[in-house]
Design an enzyme around this catalytic site. Structure first.
Site, PDB file in Angstrom:
ATOM      1  N   HIS A  53     -47.352 -45.512  43.489  1.00  0.00           N
ATOM      2  CA  HIS A  53     -46.171 -44.961  42.821  1.00  0.00           C
ATOM      3  C   HIS A  53     -44.965 -44.852  43.743  1.00  0.00           C
ATOM      4  O   HIS A  53     -44.143 -43.947  43.579  1.00  0.00           O
ATOM      5  CB  HIS A  53     -46.505 -43.596  42.224  1.00  0.00           C
ATOM      6  CG  HIS A  53     -47.482 -43.656  41.095  1.00  0.00           C
ATOM      7  ND1 HIS A  53     -47.237 -44.347  39.929  1.00  0.00           N
ATOM      8  CD2 HIS A  53     -48.725 -43.131  40.963  1.00  0.00           C
ATOM      9  CE1 HIS A  53     -48.282 -44.237  39.117  1.00  0.00           C
ATOM     10  NE2 HIS A  53     -49.197 -43.507  39.721  1.00  0.00           N
ATOM     11  N   GLU A 158     -59.303 -41.464  35.355  1.00  0.00           N
ATOM     12  CA  GLU A 158     -58.051 -41.230  34.631  1.00  0.00           C
ATOM     13  C   GLU A 158     -58.007 -41.949  33.293  1.00  0.00           C
ATOM     14  O   GLU A 158     -56.944 -42.095  32.700  1.00  0.00           O
ATOM     15  CB  GLU A 158     -56.859 -41.644  35.503  1.00  0.00           C
ATOM     16  CG  GLU A 158     -56.963 -43.023  36.105  1.00  0.00           C
ATOM     17  CD  GLU A 158     -55.921 -43.287  37.180  1.00  0.00           C
ATOM     18  OE1 GLU A 158     -54.906 -42.561  37.218  1.00  0.00           O
ATOM     19  OE2 GLU A 158     -56.108 -44.229  37.975  1.00  0.00           O
ATOM     20  N   ASP A 184     -52.744 -38.944  33.564  1.00  0.00           N
ATOM     21  CA  ASP A 184     -53.135 -40.161  32.852  1.00  0.00           C
ATOM     22  C   ASP A 184     -54.314 -39.917  31.918  1.00  0.00           C
ATOM     23  O   ASP A 184     -54.383 -40.481  30.823  1.00  0.00           O
ATOM     24  CB  ASP A 184     -53.480 -41.265  33.832  1.00  0.00           C
ATOM     25  CG  ASP A 184     -52.243 -41.886  34.463  1.00  0.00           C
ATOM     26  OD1 ASP A 184     -51.128 -41.591  33.995  1.00  0.00           O
ATOM     27  OD2 ASP A 184     -52.383 -42.664  35.421  1.00  0.00           O
TER      28      ASP A 184
END
Length: 266
Positions: A53, A158, A184
């Site tokens: 990310h 997730e 998520d």
């Protein structure tokens, strides 16, 4: 303990093995090695550089990891893709473990083991002398054994598919921990942002029970703004806590100081 084992220590794994709770910081903003010392001074046991990310280069990521190694804070890297061009390079470059996103089955978990573990546990390629053991010379078989013991494989839980297969995933030989990505996972379950929803608590309970059954661990992720839930899940048996990012810590401290001055206005 052998000389190699004494050099090559994963303090996070040692603390988890003792049943203690591990505090982790996520690196997304910092681009220099000072962040490792800051994390150590702040009291963190481990940090993970989040390549999934942000836009940090592998070179910058690995410099941070080597710095962390040298001061006794365990460096992990969350890779952006579960492929050898990321996993092999960050492990050779200084990471003492990887966090692999979106693992959905035991078969996918086994594929991660193949990339992370040296033979005979996996098929990781030998990359020559590494910073992990100070670039010193040891017999290859001894290095493989010690590196396998000191390297952490953390798979993200997730997705609903991962939750459905959680018992098989965590039982996979070579997997050390499940890190639950609450954001998520909630989105996949159709309860985006509803962290108090009983389905999330049930997911943690199922994962913790599965991990305990095979002597492994569960981590809490995505709940940095919810001290109450992090505390609840640790009391249920989770032992790794992702406390937040360097960016969020900086923003929070800056807001507090700016607010302090604003309150002094005549």
């Amino acid at each position: 303990m052998s000389e190699l084992d004494d050099i090559l220590r994963n303090y996070m794994k040692e603390k988890l093995a003792a049943g203690a709770v591990v505090a982790s910081m996520t690196v997304r903003l910092a681009r220099s090695i000072e962040i490792a010392a800051i994390a150590k001074t702040a009291g963190f046991d481990t940090l993970y550089v989040d390549l999934e990310h942000n836009t940090l280069s592998i070179d910058t990521c690995c410099q941070i990891c080597i710095s962390a190694q040298q001061i006794g804070i365990t460096p992990l890297v969350r890779v952006p893709a579960n492929t050898p061009d990321y996993i092999g390079r960050v492990l050779d470059g200084g990471a003492m473990g990887v966090i692999t996103p979106h693992v959905r089955s035991a078969e996918e978990a086994r594929a991660m083991v193949d990339l992370v573990r040296f033979p005979p546990l996996g098929n990781r390629s030998a990359g020559g002398a590494l910073s992990h053991y100070q670039y010193r010379s040891f017999p290859g078989a001894a290095i493989n054994t010690a590196m396998n013991r000191a390297t952490s494989l953390v798979v993200m839980l997730e997705t609903v598919a991962a939750l459905d297969n959680v018992e098989a995933i965590i039982a996979t030989e070579g997997v050390d921990m499940l890190l639950i990505g609450s954001n998520d996972l909630c989105a996949e379950m159709g309860i985006t942002g509803e962290f108090d929803h009983p389905r999330l608590k049930d997911a943690f309970a199922r994962a913790i029970a599965a991990a305990a059954n095979v002597g492994k661990h569960v981590g809490v992720g995505g709940l940095a703004a919810r001290d109450d839930l992090m505390t609840q899940f640790v009391r249920m048996g989770a032992r790794y806590v992702s406390t937040g990012t360097d960016m969020s810590f900086l923003i929070s401290a800056c807001q507090q100081r700016a607010h302090f001055v604003q309150q002094m206005q005549p």
